[in-house]
Design a protein around this motif. Structure first.
Motif, PDB file in Angstrom:
ATOM      1  N   LEU A 125       0.819  -1.213   0.000  1.00 23.50           N
ATOM      2  CA  LEU A 125       0.000   0.000   0.000  1.00 23.50           C
ATOM      3  C   LEU A 125       0.852   1.263   0.000  1.00 23.50           C
ATOM      4  O   LEU A 125       0.447   2.294  -0.539  1.00 23.50           O
ATOM      5  CB  LEU A 125      -0.940  -0.010   1.201  1.00 23.50           C
ATOM      6  N   ALA A 126       2.040   1.180   0.603  1.00 20.66           N
ATOM      7  CA  ALA A 126       2.944   2.335   0.568  1.00 20.66           C
ATOM      8  C   ALA A 126       3.489   2.552  -0.835  1.00 20.66           C
ATOM      9  O   ALA A 126       3.660   3.688  -1.287  1.00 20.66           O
ATOM     10  CB  ALA A 126       4.087   2.125   1.557  1.00 20.66           C
ATOM     11  N   GLN A 127       3.743   1.452  -1.535  1.00 19.93           N
ATOM     12  CA  GLN A 127       4.312   1.541  -2.877  1.00 19.93           C
ATOM     13  C   GLN A 127       3.254   1.886  -3.927  1.00 19.93           C
ATOM     14  O   GLN A 127       3.543   2.553  -4.922  1.00 19.93           O
ATOM     15  CB  GLN A 127       4.986   0.205  -3.230  1.00 19.93           C
ATOM     16  N   TYR A 128       2.004   1.425  -3.679  1.00 21.08           N
ATOM     17  CA  TYR A 128       0.919   1.663  -4.638  1.00 21.08           C
ATOM     18  C   TYR A 128      -0.272   2.277  -3.886  1.00 21.08           C
ATOM     19  O   TYR A 128      -1.286   1.599  -3.625  1.00 21.08           O
ATOM     20  CB  TYR A 128       0.508   0.357  -5.320  1.00 21.08           C
ATOM     21  N   PRO A 129      -0.195   3.538  -3.517  1.00 20.96           N
ATOM     22  CA  PRO A 129      -1.223   4.157  -2.664  1.00 20.96           C
ATOM     23  C   PRO A 129      -2.596   4.265  -3.310  1.00 20.96           C
ATOM     24  O   PRO A 129      -3.585   4.468  -2.601  1.00 20.96           O
ATOM     25  CB  PRO A 129      -0.641   5.547  -2.368  1.00 20.96           C
ATOM     26  N   GLN A 130      -2.686   4.121  -4.626  1.00 22.88           N
ATOM     27  CA  GLN A 130      -3.986   4.211  -5.279  1.00 22.88           C
ATOM     28  C   GLN A 130      -4.628   2.844  -5.504  1.00 22.88           C
ATOM     29  O   GLN A 130      -5.706   2.750  -6.085  1.00 22.88           O
ATOM     30  CB  GLN A 130      -3.860   4.959  -6.606  1.00 22.88           C
ATOM     31  N   MET A 131      -3.964   1.779  -5.046  1.00 24.10           N
ATOM     32  CA  MET A 131      -4.548   0.442  -5.104  1.00 24.10           C
ATOM     33  C   MET A 131      -5.394   0.193  -3.853  1.00 24.10           C
ATOM     34  O   MET A 131      -5.125   0.748  -2.789  1.00 24.10           O
ATOM     35  CB  MET A 131      -3.458  -0.625  -5.188  1.00 24.10           C
ATOM     36  N   GLU A 132      -6.410  -0.653  -4.004  1.00 26.09           N
ATOM     37  CA  GLU A 132      -7.253  -1.060  -2.882  1.00 26.09           C
ATOM     38  C   GLU A 132      -7.149  -2.575  -2.705  1.00 26.09           C
ATOM     39  O   GLU A 132      -7.152  -3.317  -3.688  1.00 26.09           O
ATOM     40  CB  GLU A 132      -8.715  -0.686  -3.128  1.00 26.09           C
ATOM     41  N   LEU A 133      -7.054  -3.022  -1.458  1.00 23.03           N
ATOM     42  CA  LEU A 133      -7.024  -4.445  -1.135  1.00 23.03           C
ATOM     43  C   LEU A 133      -8.288  -4.815  -0.372  1.00 23.03           C
ATOM     44  O   LEU A 133      -8.608  -4.202   0.649  1.00 23.03           O
ATOM     45  CB  LEU A 133      -5.797  -4.797  -0.289  1.00 23.03           C
ATOM     46  N   ASP A 134      -9.008  -5.808  -0.865  1.00 32.63           N
ATOM     47  CA  ASP A 134     -10.196  -6.335  -0.199  1.00 32.63           C
ATOM     48  C   ASP A 134      -9.833  -7.739   0.270  1.00 32.63           C
ATOM     49  O   ASP A 134      -9.817  -8.688  -0.520  1.00 32.63           O
ATOM     50  CB  ASP A 134     -11.371  -6.355  -1.179  1.00 32.63           C
ATOM     51  N   LEU A 135      -9.492  -7.886   1.551  1.00 32.91           N
ATOM     52  CA  LEU A 135      -9.027  -9.152   2.105  1.00 32.91           C
ATOM     53  C   LEU A 135     -10.164  -9.813   2.879  1.00 32.91           C
ATOM     54  O   LEU A 135     -10.685  -9.236   3.841  1.00 32.91           O
ATOM     55  CB  LEU A 135      -7.820  -8.924   3.021  1.00 32.91           C
ATOM     56  N   VAL A 136     -10.535 -11.023   2.464  1.00 34.46           N
ATOM     57  CA  VAL A 136     -11.648 -11.737   3.086  1.00 34.46           C
ATOM     58  C   VAL A 136     -11.097 -12.928   3.854  1.00 34.46           C
ATOM     59  O   VAL A 136     -10.464 -13.817   3.282  1.00 34.46           O
ATOM     60  CB  VAL A 136     -12.661 -12.215   2.025  1.00 34.46           C
ATOM     61  N   SER A 137     -11.327 -12.938   5.156  1.00 35.42           N
ATOM     62  CA  SER A 137     -10.829 -14.002   6.035  1.00 35.42           C
ATOM     63  C   SER A 137     -11.961 -14.957   6.369  1.00 35.42           C
ATOM     64  O   SER A 137     -12.996 -14.537   6.891  1.00 35.42           O
ATOM     65  CB  SER A 137     -10.263 -13.379   7.316  1.00 35.42           C
ATOM     66  N   GLU A 138     -11.783 -16.237   6.047  1.00 36.39           N
ATOM     67  CA  GLU A 138     -12.790 -17.239   6.398  1.00 36.39           C
ATOM     68  C   GLU A 138     -12.155 -18.619   6.451  1.00 36.39           C
ATOM     69  O   GLU A 138     -11.156 -18.896   5.787  1.00 36.39           O
ATOM     70  CB  GLU A 138     -13.961 -17.227   5.422  1.00 36.39           C
ATOM     71  N   GLY A 139     -12.736 -19.479   7.278  1.00 29.89           N
ATOM     72  CA  GLY A 139     -12.168 -20.807   7.464  1.00 29.89           C
ATOM     73  C   GLY A 139     -12.394 -21.740   6.295  1.00 29.89           C
ATOM     74  O   GLY A 139     -11.532 -22.546   5.958  1.00 29.89           O
ATOM     75  N   ARG A 140     -13.565 -21.632   5.651  1.00 28.10           N
ATOM     76  CA  ARG A 140     -13.869 -22.582   4.578  1.00 28.10           C
ATOM     77  C   ARG A 140     -12.984 -22.323   3.366  1.00 28.10           C
ATOM     78  O   ARG A 140     -12.631 -21.192   3.057  1.00 28.10           O
ATOM     79  CB  ARG A 140     -15.345 -22.495   4.191  1.00 28.10           C
ATOM     80  N   PHE A 141     -12.644 -23.399   2.673  1.00 31.70           N
ATOM     81  CA  PHE A 141     -11.843 -23.296   1.458  1.00 31.70           C
ATOM     82  C   PHE A 141     -12.791 -23.022   0.299  1.00 31.70           C
ATOM     83  O   PHE A 141     -13.721 -23.795   0.050  1.00 31.70           O
ATOM     84  CB  PHE A 141     -11.078 -24.602   1.229  1.00 31.70           C
ATOM     85  N   VAL A 142     -12.581 -21.915  -0.410  1.00 32.83           N
ATOM     86  CA  VAL A 142     -13.518 -21.510  -1.454  1.00 32.83           C
ATOM     87  C   VAL A 142     -12.887 -21.653  -2.837  1.00 32.83           C
ATOM     88  O   VAL A 142     -11.667 -21.693  -2.992  1.00 32.83           O
ATOM     89  CB  VAL A 142     -13.980 -20.050  -1.253  1.00 32.83           C
ATOM     90  N   ASP A 143     -13.754 -21.714  -3.835  1.00 33.42           N
ATOM     91  CA  ASP A 143     -13.327 -21.669  -5.232  1.00 33.42           C
ATOM     92  C   ASP A 143     -13.134 -20.191  -5.569  1.00 33.42           C
ATOM     93  O   ASP A 143     -14.110 -19.454  -5.754  1.00 33.42           O
ATOM     94  CB  ASP A 143     -14.393 -22.297  -6.124  1.00 33.42           C
ATOM     95  N   ILE A 144     -11.888 -19.741  -5.631  1.00 33.48           N
ATOM     96  CA  ILE A 144     -11.636 -18.307  -5.797  1.00 33.48           C
ATOM     97  C   ILE A 144     -12.136 -17.799  -7.145  1.00 33.48           C
ATOM     98  O   ILE A 144     -12.513 -16.626  -7.256  1.00 33.48           O
ATOM     99  CB  ILE A 144     -10.143 -17.960  -5.608  1.00 33.48           C
ATOM    100  N   VAL A 145     -12.146 -18.643  -8.163  1.00 28.12           N
ATOM    101  CA  VAL A 145     -12.628 -18.204  -9.479  1.00 28.12           C
ATOM    102  C   VAL A 145     -14.137 -18.033  -9.444  1.00 28.12           C
ATOM    103  O   VAL A 145     -14.672 -16.991  -9.832  1.00 28.12           O
ATOM    104  CB  VAL A 145     -12.220 -19.211 -10.565  1.00 28.12           C
ATOM    105  N   ALA A 146     -14.851 -19.042  -8.935  1.00 21.23           N
ATOM    106  CA  ALA A 146     -16.311 -18.999  -8.916  1.00 21.23           C
ATOM    107  C   ALA A 146     -16.826 -17.883  -8.018  1.00 21.23           C
ATOM    108  O   ALA A 146     -17.895 -17.320  -8.279  1.00 21.23           O
ATOM    109  CB  ALA A 146     -16.868 -20.339  -8.447  1.00 21.23           C
ATOM    110  N   GLU A 147     -16.072 -17.534  -6.978  1.00 22.68           N
ATOM    111  CA  GLU A 147     -16.552 -16.528  -6.031  1.00 22.68           C
ATOM    112  C   GLU A 147     -15.937 -15.148  -6.266  1.00 22.68           C
ATOM    113  O   GLU A 147     -16.060 -14.247  -5.445  1.00 22.68           O
ATOM    114  CB  GLU A 147     -16.315 -17.000  -4.598  1.00 22.68           C
ATOM    115  N   GLY A 148     -15.254 -14.989  -7.394  1.00 22.05           N
ATOM    116  CA  GLY A 148     -14.853 -13.659  -7.817  1.00 22.05           C
ATOM    117  C   GLY A 148     -13.623 -13.074  -7.151  1.00 22.05           C
ATOM    118  O   GLY A 148     -13.467 -11.859  -7.103  1.00 22.05           O
ATOM    119  N   PHE A 149     -12.718 -13.939  -6.667  1.00 16.18           N
ATOM    120  CA  PHE A 149     -11.484 -13.450  -6.058  1.00 16.18           C
ATOM    121  C   PHE A 149     -10.351 -13.459  -7.086  1.00 16.18           C
ATOM    122  O   PHE A 149     -10.307 -14.312  -7.980  1.00 16.18           O
ATOM    123  CB  PHE A 149     -11.095 -14.316  -4.860  1.00 16.18           C
ATOM    124  N   ASP A 150      -9.430 -12.520  -6.916  1.00 13.17           N
ATOM    125  CA  ASP A 150      -8.248 -12.494  -7.784  1.00 13.17           C
ATOM    126  C   ASP A 150      -7.221 -13.535  -7.358  1.00 13.17           C
ATOM    127  O   ASP A 150      -6.466 -14.042  -8.181  1.00 13.17           O
ATOM    128  CB  ASP A 150      -7.602 -11.105  -7.745  1.00 13.17           C
TER     129      ASP A 150
END
Length: 311
Positions: A125-150
């Motif tokens: 964030l210091a190096q790229y101040p105009q970027m946004e990070l959306d960090l989702v914490s959860e125990g279940r293992f998800v399909d990152i493609v199907a659920e829209g994660f990068d």
């Protein structure tokens, strides 16, 4: 003959198509609306409008869930590569700009997200101040493609083989830990089988089943379903319960490191607790990598190189 004044059917907007993909990934109007920053009713109205524009039903709606019709599945399959190519074009433009912009959605376990926050995130964030990070914490293992994660962040042994994985931490161990008070009262186990005579703090996995404690030494592997009156679904809570003398917990070493250093917890069966692959940032290799994710990977590698860690 009088000419018809009816207008030809319109075309869907890019915003509506992207909203449809979000609903398809989330399978929930409430969750999709929250992600898109609109009301549930506005999103539902937009999807009705999209279906009317295309003259086809795309979504099955119930009071509790949303699923895709056959036509919806076909549209989703066609949209993914098209919008991916659009993202690629926009990334090319972003690379020509001095300041990288955009957002990244990353899913991971609580411990994985905590590790990112303690190591990579401040530098990124210091190096790229105009970027946004959306960090989702959860125990279940998800399909990152199907659920829209990068990307996702998990232990190496949990990452599917068809993913590209970038190491973000050293190997780690699960450790059996207990308070000195507990061990004075109940004794110290010498072998994994001795746990059957102890009070163990068991863990409930996101899927509902209890975690079997896995030990190994000199090629011998042992899996224990430990006895105990207390079951929790959080490593943090398991450590707290062990600190309170409620039994022996089996947790990733980072969760117990501070308490071990302060001698509030003691590790047992250490020679039965080998290292396993640590945390990895992973993402699908069969689609375009966003510029922001490439930048994050560069920060991860630079961070590990400067710390002297193994690649």
């Amino acid at each position: 003959m009088r000419k018809s004044t009816s207008k030809p059917p319109g075309k869907p907007t890019l915003a509506d198509l992207q909203a449809f993909m979000t609903v398809a990934a989330r399978r929930s109007f409430v969750q999709a609306a929250g992600e898109l920053g609109v009301s549930r009713s506005a999103l539902s109205h937009a999807m009705r409008g999209l279906e009317n524009t295309l003259s086809v039903r795309l979504l099955h709606r119930t009071t509790r869930s949303v699923s895709l019709t056959e036509a919806g599945e076909r549209l989703l399959g066609r949209l993914r590569p098209v919008l991916s190519e659009l993202d690629h074009a926009l990334d090319d433009v972003a690379r020509d700009d001095e300041a990288l912009r955009g957002s990244l959605r990353i899913n991971g376990s609580d411990g994985a997200i905590r590790h990112l926050l303690q190591t990579v995130v401040p530098r990124f964030l210091a190096q790229y101040p105009q970027m946004e990070l959306d960090l989702v914490s959860e125990g279940r293992f998800v399909d990152i493609v199907a659920e829209g994660f990068d990307a996702g962040v998990r232990l190496g042994e949990a990452v599917h083989k068809d993913m590209i994985a970038v190491r973000i931490s050293d190997d780690l161990r699960f450790l059996a830990v207990a308070s000195p008070r507990y061990l004075r009262k109940h004794g110290r186990p010498a072998l994994p089988g001795d746990l059957q005579a102890h009070r163990c703090i068991r863990q409930r996995l996101p899927g509902g089943r209890r975690y079997r404690w896995e030990f190994a030494r000199h090629g011998e592997a042992v899996a224990i379903d430990p006895p105990g009156a207390l079951t929790l679904d959080s490593n943090t809570l398991m450590v707290e319960a062990a600190l309170d003398g409620l039994g022996i917990a089996y947790v990733p070493e980072p969760y117990a490191r501070d308490a071990l250093a302060r001698k509030r917890l003691v590790a047992v069966l250490e020679d039965w607790c080998p290292a396993i692959p640590g945390l990895f940032l992973y993402f699908p290799g069969n689609r375009h990598i966003p510029a922001g994710l490439r930048a994050l990977i560069e920060v991860v590698r630079a961070e590990r190189e400067e710390s002297g860690a193994a690649p």
